[in-house]
Write a protein that holds these residues in place. Structure first.
Motif, PDB file in Angstrom:
ATOM      1  N   SER A  95       0.966  -1.289   0.019  1.00 19.22           N
ATOM      2  CA  SER A  95       0.037   0.052  -0.062  1.00 19.22           C
ATOM      3  C   SER A  95       0.879   1.305  -0.076  1.00 19.22           C
ATOM      4  CB  SER A  95      -0.923  -0.025   1.176  1.00 19.22           C
ATOM      5  OG  SER A  95      -1.644   1.144   1.241  1.00 19.22           O
ATOM      6  N   ALA A  96       0.676   2.202  -0.973  1.00 27.21           N
ATOM      7  CA  ALA A  96       1.450   3.582  -1.083  1.00 27.21           C
ATOM      8  C   ALA A  96       0.653   4.727  -0.383  1.00 27.21           C
ATOM      9  CB  ALA A  96       1.598   3.687  -2.465  1.00 27.21           C
ATOM     10  N   MET A  97      -0.511   4.613  -0.143  1.00 27.44           N
ATOM     11  CA  MET A  97      -1.206   5.606   0.497  1.00 27.44           C
ATOM     12  C   MET A  97      -1.988   5.322   1.727  1.00 27.44           C
ATOM     13  SD  MET A  97      -4.733   7.773  -1.040  1.00 27.44           S
ATOM     14  CE  MET A  97      -3.887   8.618  -2.274  1.00 27.44           C
ATOM     15  N   THR A  98      -1.808   6.053   2.782  1.00 31.13           N
ATOM     16  CA  THR A  98      -2.609   5.612   3.951  1.00 31.13           C
ATOM     17  C   THR A  98      -3.452   7.044   4.263  1.00 31.13           C
ATOM     18  OG1 THR A  98      -1.015   4.246   5.084  1.00 31.13           O
ATOM     19  CG2 THR A  98      -2.385   5.322   6.442  1.00 31.13           C
ATOM     20  N   LEU A  99      -4.714   6.881   4.542  1.00 30.93           N
ATOM     21  CA  LEU A  99      -5.537   8.127   4.812  1.00 30.93           C
ATOM     22  C   LEU A  99      -5.568   7.966   6.237  1.00 30.93           C
ATOM     23  CD1 LEU A  99      -7.028  10.433   3.719  1.00 30.93           C
ATOM     24  CD2 LEU A  99      -8.972   9.036   3.480  1.00 30.93           C
ATOM     25  N   GLN A 100      -5.013   8.816   6.952  1.00 32.66           N
ATOM     26  CA  GLN A 100      -5.191   8.929   8.545  1.00 32.66           C
ATOM     27  C   GLN A 100      -5.766  10.143   9.103  1.00 32.66           C
ATOM     28  OE1 GLN A 100      -1.321   6.794  10.425  1.00 32.66           O
ATOM     29  NE2 GLN A 100      -1.345   8.853  11.240  1.00 32.66           N
ATOM     30  N   SER A 101      -6.384   9.993  10.102  1.00 37.74           N
ATOM     31  CA  SER A 101      -7.008  10.946  10.963  1.00 37.74           C
ATOM     32  C   SER A 101      -6.818  10.947  12.311  1.00 37.74           C
ATOM     33  CB  SER A 101      -8.395  11.383  10.511  1.00 37.74           C
ATOM     34  OG  SER A 101      -8.666  12.540  11.260  1.00 37.74           O
ATOM     35  N   GLU A 102      -7.761  11.482  13.099  1.00 40.43           N
ATOM     36  CA  GLU A 102      -7.918  11.409  14.621  1.00 40.43           C
ATOM     37  C   GLU A 102      -9.329  11.387  15.220  1.00 40.43           C
ATOM     38  OE1 GLU A 102      -5.446  14.205  16.596  1.00 40.43           O
ATOM     39  OE2 GLU A 102      -3.670  13.527  15.696  1.00 40.43           O
ATOM     40  N   LEU A 103      -9.627  11.064  16.177  1.00 37.30           N
ATOM     41  CA  LEU A 103     -11.058  11.204  16.818  1.00 37.30           C
ATOM     42  C   LEU A 103     -10.995  12.589  17.440  1.00 37.30           C
ATOM     43  CD1 LEU A 103     -11.483   7.781  18.955  1.00 37.30           C
ATOM     44  CD2 LEU A 103     -12.471   8.342  16.724  1.00 37.30           C
ATOM     45  N   ILE A 104     -12.078  13.308  16.888  1.00 34.59           N
ATOM     46  CA  ILE A 104     -11.997  14.684  17.818  1.00 34.59           C
ATOM     47  C   ILE A 104     -13.238  14.709  18.490  1.00 34.59           C
ATOM     48  CG2 ILE A 104     -11.204  15.660  15.673  1.00 34.59           C
ATOM     49  CD1 ILE A 104     -13.874  16.325  14.844  1.00 34.59           C
ATOM     50  N   ALA A 105     -13.838  13.679  18.878  1.00 34.19           N
ATOM     51  CA  ALA A 105     -15.048  13.548  19.974  1.00 34.19           C
ATOM     52  C   ALA A 105     -15.270  12.382  20.200  1.00 34.19           C
ATOM     53  CB  ALA A 105     -16.207  14.668  19.455  1.00 34.19           C
ATOM     54  N   HIS A 165      -9.799   7.260  22.761  1.00 33.76           N
ATOM     55  CA  HIS A 165     -10.048   8.568  23.357  1.00 33.76           C
ATOM     56  C   HIS A 165      -9.747   9.804  22.279  1.00 33.76           C
ATOM     57  CE1 HIS A 165      -5.450   9.223  23.266  1.00 33.76           C
ATOM     58  NE2 HIS A 165      -5.464   7.961  23.633  1.00 33.76           N
ATOM     59  N   HIS A 166     -10.023  11.086  22.912  1.00 35.15           N
ATOM     60  CA  HIS A 166      -9.867  12.269  21.878  1.00 35.15           C
ATOM     61  C   HIS A 166      -8.568  12.164  21.468  1.00 35.15           C
ATOM     62  CE1 HIS A 166      -9.174  16.390  20.622  1.00 35.15           C
ATOM     63  NE2 HIS A 166     -10.827  16.409  20.736  1.00 35.15           N
ATOM     64  N   GLY A 167      -8.146  12.395  20.098  1.00 37.54           N
ATOM     65  CA  GLY A 167      -6.879  12.143  19.776  1.00 37.54           C
ATOM     66  C   GLY A 167      -6.295  10.761  19.286  1.00 37.54           C
ATOM     67  N   SER A 168      -7.139   9.742  19.383  1.00 33.64           N
ATOM     68  CA  SER A 168      -6.776   8.592  19.054  1.00 33.64           C
ATOM     69  C   SER A 168      -6.600   8.599  17.509  1.00 33.64           C
ATOM     70  CB  SER A 168      -7.744   7.273  19.441  1.00 33.64           C
ATOM     71  OG  SER A 168      -7.617   7.143  20.763  1.00 33.64           O
ATOM     72  N   CYS A 169      -5.693   7.638  17.003  1.00 28.37           N
ATOM     73  CA  CYS A 169      -5.314   7.501  15.730  1.00 28.37           C
ATOM     74  C   CYS A 169      -6.342   6.844  14.992  1.00 28.37           C
ATOM     75  CB  CYS A 169      -3.881   7.048  15.445  1.00 28.37           C
ATOM     76  SG  CYS A 169      -3.420   6.895  13.615  1.00 28.37           S
ATOM     77  N   VAL A 170      -6.735   7.134  13.662  1.00 29.67           N
ATOM     78  CA  VAL A 170      -7.662   6.646  12.926  1.00 29.67           C
ATOM     79  C   VAL A 170      -7.223   6.127  11.558  1.00 29.67           C
ATOM     80  CG1 VAL A 170     -10.137   6.577  12.006  1.00 29.67           C
ATOM     81  CG2 VAL A 170      -9.532   7.526  14.162  1.00 29.67           C
ATOM     82  N   THR A 171      -7.216   4.967  10.955  1.00 29.89           N
ATOM     83  CA  THR A 171      -6.965   4.798   9.659  1.00 29.89           C
ATOM     84  C   THR A 171      -8.080   4.615   8.759  1.00 29.89           C
ATOM     85  OG1 THR A 171      -4.678   4.158  10.391  1.00 29.89           O
ATOM     86  CG2 THR A 171      -5.270   3.399   8.172  1.00 29.89           C
ATOM     87  N   LEU A 172      -8.289   5.093   7.693  1.00 33.07           N
ATOM     88  CA  LEU A 172      -9.411   5.041   7.037  1.00 33.07           C
ATOM     89  C   LEU A 172      -9.202   3.976   6.010  1.00 33.07           C
ATOM     90  CD1 LEU A 172     -11.703   6.740   7.907  1.00 33.07           C
ATOM     91  CD2 LEU A 172      -9.674   8.103   8.077  1.00 33.07           C
ATOM     92  N   VAL A 187     -16.005  10.385  16.810  1.00 36.46           N
ATOM     93  CA  VAL A 187     -16.361  11.162  15.689  1.00 36.46           C
ATOM     94  C   VAL A 187     -14.960  11.566  15.050  1.00 36.46           C
ATOM     95  CG1 VAL A 187     -17.194  13.634  14.872  1.00 36.46           C
ATOM     96  CG2 VAL A 187     -18.095  12.488  16.758  1.00 36.46           C
ATOM     97  N   VAL A 188     -14.801  11.309  13.777  1.00 33.31           N
ATOM     98  CA  VAL A 188     -13.549  11.448  12.914  1.00 33.31           C
ATOM     99  C   VAL A 188     -13.315  12.606  12.041  1.00 33.31           C
ATOM    100  CG1 VAL A 188     -11.958  10.112  11.459  1.00 33.31           C
ATOM    101  CG2 VAL A 188     -13.355   8.984  13.206  1.00 33.31           C
ATOM    102  N   ALA A 189     -12.158  13.362  12.078  1.00 33.60           N
ATOM    103  CA  ALA A 189     -12.030  14.211  11.187  1.00 33.60           C
ATOM    104  C   ALA A 189     -11.938  13.863   9.976  1.00 33.60           C
ATOM    105  CB  ALA A 189     -11.010  15.220  11.614  1.00 33.60           C
ATOM    106  N   CYS A 190     -12.808  13.608   9.032  1.00 34.57           N
ATOM    107  CA  CYS A 190     -13.102  13.188   7.575  1.00 34.57           C
ATOM    108  C   CYS A 190     -14.348  12.932   7.146  1.00 34.57           C
ATOM    109  CB  CYS A 190     -12.143  11.942   7.499  1.00 34.57           C
ATOM    110  SG  CYS A 190     -11.982  11.243   5.892  1.00 34.57           S
ATOM    111  N   GLY A 191     -14.464  13.534   5.988  1.00 38.40           N
ATOM    112  CA  GLY A 191     -15.853  13.202   5.481  1.00 38.40           C
ATOM    113  C   GLY A 191     -15.763  13.344   3.803  1.00 38.40           C
ATOM    114  N   TYR A 192     -16.806  13.293   3.222  1.00 39.93           N
ATOM    115  CA  TYR A 192     -16.979  13.228   1.888  1.00 39.93           C
ATOM    116  C   TYR A 192     -16.214  14.417   1.320  1.00 39.93           C
ATOM    117  CZ  TYR A 192     -21.362  15.942   2.027  1.00 39.93           C
ATOM    118  OH  TYR A 192     -22.455  16.802   1.977  1.00 39.93           O
TER     119      TYR A 192
END
Length: 361
Positions: free
Chosen positions: A236-246, A320-327, A272-277
């Motif tokens: 895999s060459a692309m990882t889309l990653q964010s965090e929990l914001i709530a 928790h708030h700030g936990s790493c999220v891999t989409l 709640v993850v900072a990522c949307g359409y």
């Protein structure tokens, strides 16, 4: 502080995947396909990562010019050729190789002066019914090009509709090859026919030039191939990653998201993850689409919003708030997410929005 959503591009994975394509068909000229901003990975990154390729291929003339300005000196192939006479002059200026798929392009080519002969790839419509000359018209098109002193090397090209098919589609690869052989009979020229699917699944096929695309980015081709990319030796060459914001605690009967389509049946913890359409995540992804939170697999719940999506944290009590999220990406193949969302990995890669930060590793 920037929004925590980031697309992480692994240059070494891109290089590895190109090496895998070359390993499978070592005698072939390899065109690394970098159309659509290198499938969302960035044109300049693709250029750097695919420095070992024999050439780069894409559809956008302006991107071809950008590659020259960035310093790419090897061949560049326009996969749809030129769109008007002005593009041919641009091709002459920047030494671009051209796909020729219709009589209009041959006419424009005949009107253009090149400082040196231009190499072309004559395309046949062998059954996909998009671009190309019909088999019965192919030899005449070849002879017209061959009689033009402005034309250098001519390669013969087609595109397979179902090289990845596990079932028996209406138009099979075998039938397309048969039509291609029939239409090109008697023409002594190299073949440029293998895409990612053919390179991965039919490496014994005669193809003097190959043009891998999706496999270079760590995805599997099409919708019929169920084998994960890793099984082909791809990374895999692309990882889309964010965090929990709530984080929200909800009760049985509580709804989540627009439309209230997800209803909790038990007490749940929702992240709640900072990522949307608007970032390129598919709005139509249903509840149940896989997500990783702190490396633990969980699921999307509720409708995807413009800027946020929600996930089930019940199996991850330490989240928790700030936990790493891999989409998608590391630990979660993009093709698996795409399949859950009823699409293909290509679309997810190419849909990444400009507002998403990009980093490399």
């Amino acid at each position: 502080m920037p929004r925590p959503l980031v697309s992480i591009i692994d240059i070494s994975a891109l290089q590895h995947n190109l090496a895998e394509a070359r390993r499978r068909m070592p005698a072939a000229i390899t065109w690394a396909v970098v159309k659509a901003n290198a499938y969302g990975h960035g044109l300049e990154r693709g250029m750097r990562a695919f420095g070992a390729a024999d050439g780069l291929a894409l559809v956008e003339p302006e991107a071809a010019v950008a590659l020259r300005e960035l310093g790419w000196c090897k061949p560049i192939l326009l996969l749809e050729g030129c769109f008007d006479l002005i593009d041919f002059r641009l091709a002459a200026q920047h030494r671009l190789e051209l796909t020729i798929h219709c009589p209009q392009q041959i006419g424009w080519l005949e009107q253009t002066r090149f400082d040196a002969p231009v190499n072309v790839h004559l395309k046949m419509n062998s059954g996909m019914n998009r671009l190309g000359f019909m088999p019965q018209d192919f030899a005449a098109a070849y002879q017209r090009l061959r009689s033009n002193p402005r034309v250098g090397k001519i390669a013969l090209m087609t595109h397979f509709a179902n090289a990845d098919a596990a079932d028996t589609p209406a138009m099979t690869l075998v039938e397309q090859v048969r039509r291609f052989q029939l239409g090109s009979a008697g023409i002594d020229a190299p073949w440029n026919i293998s895409n990612s699917a053919a390179t991965l699944l039919h490496a014994d096929m005669r193809s003097h030039e190959v043009r891998p695309g999706i496999m270079l980015y760590g995805g599997t081709p099409g919708t019929h191939t169920s084998t994960p990319a890793g099984a082909f030796g791809l990374r895999s060459a692309m990882t889309l990653q964010s965090e929990l914001i709530a984080v929200q605690q909800i009760h049985p009967g509580d709804a989540v998201g627009y439309g209230s389509r997800f209803i909790a049946e038990t007490p749940m913890t929702i992240g709640v993850v900072a990522c949307g359409y608007a970032d390129g995540y598919p709005r139509h992804a249903p509840s149940g689409t896989p997500v990783l939170v702190d490396g633990v697999r969980t699921r999307l719940v509720g409708n995807v919003s413009m800027d946020m999506l929600t996930v089930d944290l019940t199996p991850i009590p330490t989240a928790h708030h700030g936990s790493c999220v891999t989409l998608w990406g590391d630990g979660l193949p993009i093709d698996e997410v795409a399949q859950a969302a009823g699409t293909i990995g290509y679309e997810l890669m190419c849909a990444i929005a400009p507002r998403v930060r990009v980093t490399e590793r």
